[in-house]
Design a protein around this motif. Structure first.
Motif, mmCIF file in Angstrom:
data_model
loop_
_atom_site.group_PDB
_atom_site.id
_atom_site.type_symbol
_atom_site.label_atom_id
_atom_site.label_comp_id
_atom_site.label_asym_id
_atom_site.label_seq_id
_atom_site.Cartn_x
_atom_site.Cartn_y
_atom_site.Cartn_z
ATOM 1 N N CYS A 33 1.266 -1.559 -0.234
ATOM 2 C CA CYS A 33 0.042 0.305 0.415
ATOM 3 C C CYS A 33 -0.006 1.709 0.110
ATOM 4 N N GLN A 34 1.464 1.695 -1.571
ATOM 5 C CA GLN A 34 2.356 2.422 -1.082
ATOM 6 C C GLN A 34 1.841 3.907 -1.997
ATOM 7 N N ASN A 35 2.052 4.996 -1.312
ATOM 8 C CA ASN A 35 1.274 6.173 -1.967
ATOM 9 C C ASN A 35 0.081 6.847 -1.772
ATOM 10 N N PHE A 36 -0.552 5.848 -0.855
ATOM 11 C CA PHE A 36 -2.104 5.673 -0.946
ATOM 12 C C PHE A 36 -2.065 6.494 1.077
ATOM 13 N N ASP A 37 -2.967 7.533 0.086
ATOM 14 C CA ASP A 37 -3.893 8.667 1.820
ATOM 15 C C ASP A 37 -4.826 7.693 1.821
ATOM 16 N N LEU A 38 -4.808 6.807 3.438
ATOM 17 C CA LEU A 38 -6.416 6.575 3.743
ATOM 18 C C LEU A 38 -7.051 7.904 4.996
ATOM 19 N N TYR A 296 0.951 8.774 12.432
ATOM 20 C CA TYR A 296 2.292 9.163 13.130
ATOM 21 C C TYR A 296 3.281 8.976 11.743
ATOM 22 N N TRP A 297 3.817 9.848 11.705
ATOM 23 C CA TRP A 297 5.055 9.360 10.959
ATOM 24 C C TRP A 297 6.350 9.487 10.779
ATOM 25 N N THR A 298 6.912 8.705 10.451
ATOM 26 C CA THR A 298 8.117 7.586 10.764
ATOM 27 C C THR A 298 9.777 7.336 9.893
ATOM 28 N N LYS A 315 -5.410 6.064 15.210
ATOM 29 C CA LYS A 315 -6.695 5.916 15.501
ATOM 30 C C LYS A 315 -7.484 5.263 14.577
ATOM 31 N N LEU A 316 -7.709 4.710 13.506
ATOM 32 C CA LEU A 316 -7.657 3.295 12.538
ATOM 33 C C LEU A 316 -7.036 1.733 12.315
ATOM 34 N N GLY A 317 -5.720 2.152 13.822
ATOM 35 C CA GLY A 317 -5.021 1.027 13.999
ATOM 36 C C GLY A 317 -3.538 0.469 12.180
ATOM 37 N N LYS A 318 -3.785 1.584 11.150
ATOM 38 C CA LYS A 318 -3.706 1.371 9.978
ATOM 39 C C LYS A 318 -1.947 2.079 9.454
ATOM 40 N N TRP A 319 -0.948 0.983 8.589
ATOM 41 C CA TRP A 319 -0.522 1.339 8.297
ATOM 42 C C TRP A 319 -0.273 1.632 7.258
ATOM 43 N N VAL A 320 0.086 2.538 6.448
ATOM 44 C CA VAL A 320 0.830 2.852 4.894
ATOM 45 C C VAL A 320 1.980 2.812 4.217
ATOM 46 N N GLU A 321 2.952 3.031 3.301
ATOM 47 C CA GLU A 321 3.920 2.774 3.027
ATOM 48 C C GLU A 321 4.466 5.025 2.257
#
Length: 465
Positions: A33-38, A296-298, A315-321
């Motif tokens: 899931c790359q460069n998508f904003d949820l 949170y961005w790291t 708040k959703l518990g979801k990660w993207v890259e």
């Protein structure tokens, strides 16, 4: 013999899960899931291409690596401050001019903090310094030397740490660090020799991070300050990863990323779904973090990837890259995010390109067995629903049984430039595509916006033959 035909709608907004086997992850989760904003407002359930970024300083500050970015507000003036791996630091004032502050500074990570109208700087030299927007000078009043663990405001004092000693200034006076005027200083930790790596204010307490332990300072006066051990199960690996929002601290620890609620003693590991990325991470001791909106961005690097950022929608518990971002330093101020690289500071989440370059997106589905991993299926066709503001294409790769890429098709997104119309297109995979699981990988590179709303696949479960 043909059996039942199933027509599943594949949800797509569950974020990354690269830790479980592809056929065991959640239906809405993804392998990529790359460069998508949820988090695009009003776009729930959709994958939306992230915004780009624009340069904030048109003139390069310096060629050195950025160690920190900070937005200092002094009265009516705002300064975008940037320190690099050379002695000076740089700022852009409200007129847009870039200015070099030519003080004698070191090459370590700079920590900035505004306090009582002055921006204080620690970590870059043996002596803490103060800058009033015009001149810079050594901090008076016996300020701690070699303070490299950050600067924080807590209980109306400025705090820092050197070696294993935590120090707080006098009330509202960072030019006075003497105990006679109610400043406070004490070693932290029974082992004594373990260096304090980072301090961060959490509202009701000041959290003190070491490499293998976490402590907390409580109290509101020099007469009642005390230190409590929270845990020796983990500590912090990267001091710049720690950020606090609404009393909750996010940080990079020994086994991944953690969250520490305000009154909790034990932090919680929150990166289990991206464990493989954690194991591959090459900047675990230097990654930095920021809070932007509810994310949170790291910063993230691994072999072959130097421009990554991992984003947790906490708040959703979801990660993207994210890929392609300036990631030497991150900072957010007044809901404006900044990134830095190569002597430039950039405003993130702005515009449709990455400083003029197209943004590439990529999403890969789970391995879809449609209820029974043991049975063969005939994979017939797929519908992809998407939205765009330009004329271009999506590429869709189709995999059967994990290794066979049976086909690559393109979906034309033909949309008038002044309108946004939902495009649904069908891909026929043919009658010979038989296997137990299928996967889809969607990719696109352009300067246009792209929103993917859903994937619907037609598959026929074959009875025993």
């Amino acid at each position: 013999m043909l059996g039942r035909t199933i027509i599943p709608l594949i949800p797509i907004d569950g974020g990354l899960n690269t830790n479980a086997k592809p056929w065991l992850i959640g239906t809405s989760e993804s392998q990529k899931c790359q460069n998508f904003d949820l988090g695009k407002q009003g776009k729930q359930g959709a994958l939306v291409k992230r915004n780009g970024y624009v340069r904030d300083n048109t003139t390069q500050f310096v060629t050195g690596v950025t160690t920190n970015v900070y937005k200092h507000v002094n009265g009516t003036f705002s300064y975008l401050v940037s320190h690099h791996s050379t002695s000076p630091f740089y700022y852009k004032d409200t007129t847009g001019a870039n200015t070099t502050v030519t003080a004698t500074l070191g090459v370590n990570t700079a920590w900035f903090m505004g306090f009582s109208g002055t921006m204080y700087i620690a970590g870059i030299d043996t002596v803490m310094k103060g800058w009033n927007g015009t001149s810079i000078a050594n901090t008076a009043g016996s300020a701690p030397a070699n303070a490299k663990a950050g600067l924080e405001v807590y209980s109306s004092r400025l705090w820092t740490a050197a070696s294993n000693v935590l120090s707080g200034s006098a009330l509202w006076n960072a030019e006075d660090w003497t105990t006679a005027n109610n400043a406070w200083s004490s070693p932290v930790g029974a082992k004594g020799g373990e260096t304090i790596k980072r301090i961060i204010s959490q509202g009701s307490r000041l959290v003190v991070f070491k490499s293998n332990s976490i402590y907390a300072l409580h109290g509101n006066a020099a007469s009642n300050f005390y230190v409590q051990l929270l845990t020796e199960k983990t500590g912090i690996t990267s001091p710049r990863s720690a950020v606090c929002v609404d009393g909750t601290v996010f940080f990079r620890g020994r086994d991944g990323y953690y969250v520490l609620p305000e009154r909790a003693a034990e932090p919680e590991l929150i990166s289990l779904k991206i464990t493989d990325k954690i194991l591959a991470q090459t900047n675990s001791t230097t990654c930095c973090g920021m809070i932007y909106k509810d994310q949170y961005w790291t910063t993230y690097t691994k072999a072959g990837v130097t421009d990554g950022v991992l984003v947790l929608y906490y708040k959703l518990g979801k990660w993207v890259e994210y890929r392609g971002l300036p990631n030497e330093a991150l900072y957010s101020h007044n809901d404006i995010p900044y990134g830095a690289a190569n002597g430039y500071v950039y405003q993130l989440d702005s515009g449709a390109t990455d400083d003029g370059s197209s943004i590439a997106v990529r999403w890969k589905s789970p391995a879809l067995a449609y209820g029974d991993l043991s049975k063969d299926k005939q994979f017939n066709k797929t519908y992809v629903s998407a939205l765009t503001n330009g004329t271009h294409t999506l590429s869709v790769d189709h995999y059967i049984d994990f290794v066979d890429k049976t086909d690559t098709r393109t979906i034309p997104l033909l949309v008038a430039s002044t309108n946004q119309l939902l495009t649904t297109d069908k891909l026929n995979w043919g009658q010979g595509n038989v296997g137990k699981v299928e996967e889809f990988e969607i990719s696109e590179t352009s300067s246009y916006t792209v929103e993917i709303y859903g994937v619907t696949s037609y598959a026929t479960v074959l009875e025993d033959r």
